[in-house]
Design an enzyme around this catalytic site. Structure first.
Site, PDB file in Angstrom:
ATOM      1  N   ASN A 157       0.801  -1.229   0.000  1.00 12.80           N
ATOM      2  CA  ASN A 157       0.000   0.000   0.000  1.00 12.80           C
ATOM      3  C   ASN A 157       0.834   1.279   0.000  1.00 12.80           C
ATOM      4  O   ASN A 157       0.451   2.257  -0.614  1.00 12.80           O
ATOM      5  CB  ASN A 157      -1.013  -0.019   1.152  1.00 12.80           C
ATOM      6  CG  ASN A 157      -0.376  -0.268   2.500  1.00 12.80           C
ATOM      7  OD1 ASN A 157       0.756  -0.730   2.594  1.00 12.80           O
ATOM      8  ND2 ASN A 157      -1.100   0.041   3.557  1.00 12.80           N
ATOM      9  N   GLU A 255       3.462  -3.894  12.544  1.00  9.88           N
ATOM     10  CA  GLU A 255       2.500  -2.815  12.303  1.00  9.88           C
ATOM     11  C   GLU A 255       1.364  -3.431  11.497  1.00  9.88           C
ATOM     12  O   GLU A 255       1.525  -3.740  10.324  1.00  9.88           O
ATOM     13  CB  GLU A 255       3.197  -1.675  11.563  1.00  9.88           C
ATOM     14  CG  GLU A 255       2.452  -0.377  11.704  1.00  9.88           C
ATOM     15  CD  GLU A 255       1.381  -0.245  10.663  1.00  9.88           C
ATOM     16  OE1 GLU A 255       0.242  -0.732  10.923  1.00  9.88           O
ATOM     17  OE2 GLU A 255       1.671   0.323   9.615  1.00  9.88           O
ATOM     18  N   CYS A 289      -2.923   1.743   6.498  1.00  9.82           N
ATOM     19  CA  CYS A 289      -3.003   1.179   7.846  1.00  9.82           C
ATOM     20  C   CYS A 289      -3.617   2.169   8.812  1.00  9.82           C
ATOM     21  O   CYS A 289      -4.386   1.804   9.688  1.00  9.82           O
ATOM     22  CB  CYS A 289      -1.630   0.746   8.322  1.00  9.82           C
ATOM     23  SG  CYS A 289      -0.342   1.934   7.948  1.00  9.82           S
ATOM     24  N   GLU A 464       8.141   2.728  14.692  1.00 10.25           N
ATOM     25  CA  GLU A 464       8.957   3.166  13.569  1.00 10.25           C
ATOM     26  C   GLU A 464       8.760   4.667  13.419  1.00 10.25           C
ATOM     27  O   GLU A 464       7.918   5.248  14.079  1.00 10.25           O
ATOM     28  CB  GLU A 464       8.568   2.401  12.297  1.00 10.25           C
ATOM     29  CG  GLU A 464       9.017   0.934  12.395  1.00 10.25           C
ATOM     30  CD  GLU A 464       8.771   0.087  11.172  1.00 10.25           C
ATOM     31  OE1 GLU A 464       9.533  -0.863  10.968  1.00 10.25           O
ATOM     32  OE2 GLU A 464       7.810   0.361  10.442  1.00 10.25           O
TER      33      GLU A 464
HETATM   34  P1  NAI Z   1      -0.235  -9.672   3.807  1.00  5.55           P
HETATM   35  O1  NAI Z   1      -0.054  -9.470   5.262  1.00  5.55           O
HETATM   36  O2  NAI Z   1      -0.439 -11.050   3.297  1.00  5.55           O
HETATM   37  O3  NAI Z   1       1.044  -9.094   3.022  1.00  5.55           O
HETATM   38  C1  NAI Z   1       2.015  -8.221   3.579  1.00  5.55           C
HETATM   39  C2  NAI Z   1       3.406  -8.765   3.298  1.00  5.55           C
HETATM   40  O4  NAI Z   1       3.554 -10.011   3.979  1.00  5.55           O
HETATM   41  C3  NAI Z   1       3.709  -9.048   1.829  1.00  5.55           C
HETATM   42  O5  NAI Z   1       5.043  -8.716   1.545  1.00  5.55           O
HETATM   43  C4  NAI Z   1       3.514 -10.543   1.742  1.00  5.55           C
HETATM   44  O6  NAI Z   1       4.243 -11.122   0.683  1.00  5.55           O
HETATM   45  C5  NAI Z   1       4.047 -10.995   3.083  1.00  5.55           C
HETATM   46  N1  NAI Z   1       3.590 -12.315   3.516  1.00  5.55           N
HETATM   47  C6  NAI Z   1       2.401 -12.926   3.247  1.00  5.55           C
HETATM   48  N2  NAI Z   1       2.359 -14.155   3.800  1.00  5.55           N
HETATM   49  C7  NAI Z   1       3.537 -14.335   4.450  1.00  5.55           C
HETATM   50  C8  NAI Z   1       4.089 -15.402   5.220  1.00  5.55           C
HETATM   51  N3  NAI Z   1       3.422 -16.533   5.417  1.00  5.55           N
HETATM   52  N4  NAI Z   1       5.324 -15.225   5.744  1.00  5.55           N
HETATM   53  C9  NAI Z   1       6.002 -14.092   5.563  1.00  5.55           C
HETATM   54  N5  NAI Z   1       5.540 -13.063   4.821  1.00  5.55           N
HETATM   55  C10 NAI Z   1       4.324 -13.170   4.274  1.00  5.55           C
HETATM   56  O7  NAI Z   1      -1.419  -8.740   3.334  1.00  5.55           O
HETATM   57  P2  NAI Z   1      -2.301  -8.851   1.999  1.00  5.55           P
HETATM   58  O8  NAI Z   1      -2.665 -10.269   1.750  1.00  5.55           O
HETATM   59  O9  NAI Z   1      -1.586  -8.156   0.924  1.00  5.55           O
HETATM   60  O10 NAI Z   1      -3.591  -8.017   2.418  1.00  5.55           O
HETATM   61  C11 NAI Z   1      -4.632  -8.623   3.177  1.00  5.55           C
HETATM   62  C12 NAI Z   1      -5.176  -7.665   4.204  1.00  5.55           C
HETATM   63  O11 NAI Z   1      -4.160  -7.313   5.118  1.00  5.55           O
HETATM   64  C13 NAI Z   1      -5.666  -6.341   3.674  1.00  5.55           C
HETATM   65  O12 NAI Z   1      -6.980  -6.424   3.230  1.00  5.55           O
HETATM   66  C14 NAI Z   1      -5.513  -5.447   4.882  1.00  5.55           C
HETATM   67  O13 NAI Z   1      -6.618  -5.566   5.725  1.00  5.55           O
HETATM   68  C15 NAI Z   1      -4.303  -5.988   5.588  1.00  5.55           C
HETATM   69  N6  NAI Z   1      -3.085  -5.206   5.259  1.00  5.55           N
HETATM   70  C16 NAI Z   1      -2.654  -4.271   6.137  1.00  5.55           C
HETATM   71  C17 NAI Z   1      -1.569  -3.476   5.824  1.00  5.55           C
HETATM   72  C18 NAI Z   1      -1.082  -2.415   6.734  1.00  5.55           C
HETATM   73  O14 NAI Z   1      -0.563  -1.416   6.272  1.00  5.55           O
HETATM   74  N7  NAI Z   1      -1.155  -2.595   8.026  1.00  5.55           N
HETATM   75  C19 NAI Z   1      -0.864  -3.613   4.549  1.00  5.55           C
HETATM   76  C20 NAI Z   1      -1.359  -4.682   3.716  1.00  5.55           C
HETATM   77  C21 NAI Z   1      -2.438  -5.418   4.076  1.00  5.55           C
END
Ligand code: NAI
Ligand code: MG
Length: 484
Positions: A157, A255, A289, A464
């Site tokens: 994001n 985060e 976020c 952070e």
């Molecule tokens: P995600 O948490 O799966 O992805 C974030 C990062 O984690 C990416 O780089 C991804 O490749 C990595 N990741 C995924 N599975 C992993 C694993 N098993 N081990 C290590 N790294 C891993 O988030 P996603 O699927 O893109 O979005 C799903 C929901 O998560 C969104 O709808 C939102 O609600 C939330 N989200 C929150 C964010 C924030 O800024 N706090 C950012 C992105 C998503």
């Protein structure tokens, strides 16, 4: 197919100062969310690439990078900041194509990355230990030392901003970083590596392995050679990361998003508040976020605030990132489905207003008209779960105590905004709210890189941004010398 004109090769990993093809020889498509078209490919890094990256980071620490004095680290980061500034428009265009961010918002991210590099570049040589008065015959002092190899798993994001607040702070403290960007958004992470290389960052200090979360991400998280993990993303993956870190007994910064409220009291300056109330919900199509997805309003002005927000919603234009309208597409078809699913069951609430997807927006793009929702109860999932799309709920309250209880009534605790002309009340409420940041009569304060940021509760832990991040990316050593 829209042409991507890049100053780096997106199909390579950056490991030990070299641009290498992924060991598995596999690649992932890059989608332009504004059109749904595939516009290129990136490396599908896997465990072998992570292995090489961690080894390169360790070699960097044992070699030139580990011997680079603090002021010299500062110079390198400062040069990188200048290089980012020189490429702001180019980076913005790349990010707009990759994640669907309207150009102005993508540009702001690039400028923020430069600010982080300036801030942490300037801070490198200003982190000091202390001397501690102790027993006769002793001199005691503390040293702030890097963790060693830091792993950074970031989402799609705000890639540039999160690289800024996480990777640059880790480098400032002398750590060697391994960065695993999100599969949806790797381009500016790879661009960052190119900029680092050109600025003379020693080999191994920064390593970038693009790839899937379950592959490269999980390998990095589990690697015993990693000494600290910094993660921004979903609650579900955050839990996995903390579990894996427990196994290696290493610290983590998590985060994990939020359900951040803005509390609007009856004496609020509504003319000032209105743009903040709406922008904090729709910026980056709500995929933020610290998005403010709950607007809590004193009952006496609820209808007025709802109508004035609705007016703004009806004026919102949604379209291709490159057209730089108010709102771009969501990052992926999957994200569009997640948000659409929330809107398919309003749990007794109703849509007060929606924005408009412009006619002519490509049919393959992941567009969703922003939705302002009223009439949902605070315990409804629309008011509890992180939606991560341009959706805000407006909820009335009767008094300060109820406003605070509702604000604190989710599992998250990232950010809050308080709107009131009563200074005493804003300060009282700021204390009562359980979040990592509280904004009084503003929201976000311009995003300041100087301002420590992070959550409580399920929003995560660790800080952070600001000087505080440098403490998180370092360990304190106490040296007690007896000299008689
Ligand atoms: P995600 O948490 O799966 O992805 C974030 C990062 O984690 C990416 O780089 C991804 O490749 C990595 N990741 C995924 N599975 C992993 C694993 N098993 N081990 C290590 N790294 C891993 O988030 P996603 O699927 O893109 O979005 C799903 C929901 O998560 C969104 O709808 C939102 O609600 C939330 N989200 C929150 C964010 C924030 O800024 N706090 C950012 C992105 C998503
Ligand atoms: Mg993409």
């Amino acid at each position: 197919m829209t042409k991507l004109d890049l100053f780096f090769d997106p199909t390579r990993c950056f490991i030990g100062g070299k641009w290498v093809a992924p060991a598995g020889g596999e690649y992932l498509p890059i989608e332009n969310p504004s059109t749904g078209e595939t516009i290129g490919e990136i490396a599908r890094g896997q465990a072998a690439d992570v292995e090489a990256a961690v080894a390169a980071a360790q070699a960097g620490l044992a070699g030139a990078w580990g011997k680079t004095p603090a002021f010299e680290r500062g110079r390198i980061l400062t040069r990188m900041g200048q290089a980012v500034l020189a490429r702001v428009d180019e980076l913005a265009r790349i990010e707009a194509m990759d994640v669907g961010k309207p150009l102005k918002q993508a540009r702001a991210d690039a400028v923020a990355l430069a600010r982080y590099l300036e801030f942490y570049g300037g801070a490198c040589d200003k982190i000091m230990g202390e001397t501690i008065p102790y027993l006769d015959g002793y001199t005691v002092y503390t040293l702030r030392e890097p963790h060693g190899v830091t792993g950074h798993i970031i989402p799609w994001n705000y890639p540039m901003q999160i690289i800024g607040r996480s990777v640059t702070a880790a480098l400032a403290m002398g750590n060697a970083a391994v960065l695993k960007p999100a599969e949806e958004a790797c381009l500016t992470a790879i661009a960052f590596a190119k900029i680092a290389e050109e600025a003379g960052l020693p080999a191994g200090a920064l390593n970038v392995v693009p790839g899937l979360g379950e592959e490269a991400g999980a390998a990095l998280t589990a690697h015993p050679g990693v000494n600290h993990i910094s993660f921004t993303g979903s609650l579900a993956v955050g839990e996995l990361i903390q579990r894996a870190a427990a196994k290696n007994v290493i610290p983590v910064t998590l985060e994990l998003g939020g359900k951040s409220p803005q509390l609007v009291f009856e004496d609020a300056d509504l003319d000032r508040a209105l743009p903040f109330l709406v922008n904090a919900g729709i910026q980056n199509a709500g995929q933020t976020c610290s998005a403010s997805s709950r607007i809590l309003v004193h009952r006496s002005i609820h209808d007025q605030v709802l109508e004035r927000m609705a007016e703004r919603y009806r004026a919102l234009r949604v379209g291709p990132a490159i057209d730089d309208l108010d709102v771009g597409p969501l990052v992926s078809g999957r994200q569009q489905e997640i948000v659409g699913e929330f809107l398919s069951d309003l749990g007794g609430g109703e849509i007060a207003a929606r924005g408009e997807v412009v006619s002519g927006a490509p049919t393959g793009g992941h567009y969703l008209a922003p939705a302002l929702v009223s009439g949902v109860k605070p315990d409804n999932r629309l008011a509890q779960d992180e939606i991560f799309g341009p959706v805000q709920v407006v909820i009335p309250f009767d008094d300060e105590a109820e406003a605070v209880a509702t604000a604190n009534g989710t599992e998250f605790g990232l950010v809050a905004g308080v709107w009131s002309r009563d200074g005493g009340r804003t300060m009282r409420v700021a204390k009562a709210i359980r979040t990592g940041q509280v904004f009084l009569n503003n929201y976000g304060a311009g995003g300041g890189v100087e301002l420590p940021f992070g959550g409580v509760g399920k929003s995560g832990h660790g800080r952070e941004k600001g000087f505080e991040a440098l403490y998180g990316f370092s360990v304190l050593k106490t040296v007690a010398a007896w000299h008689g």
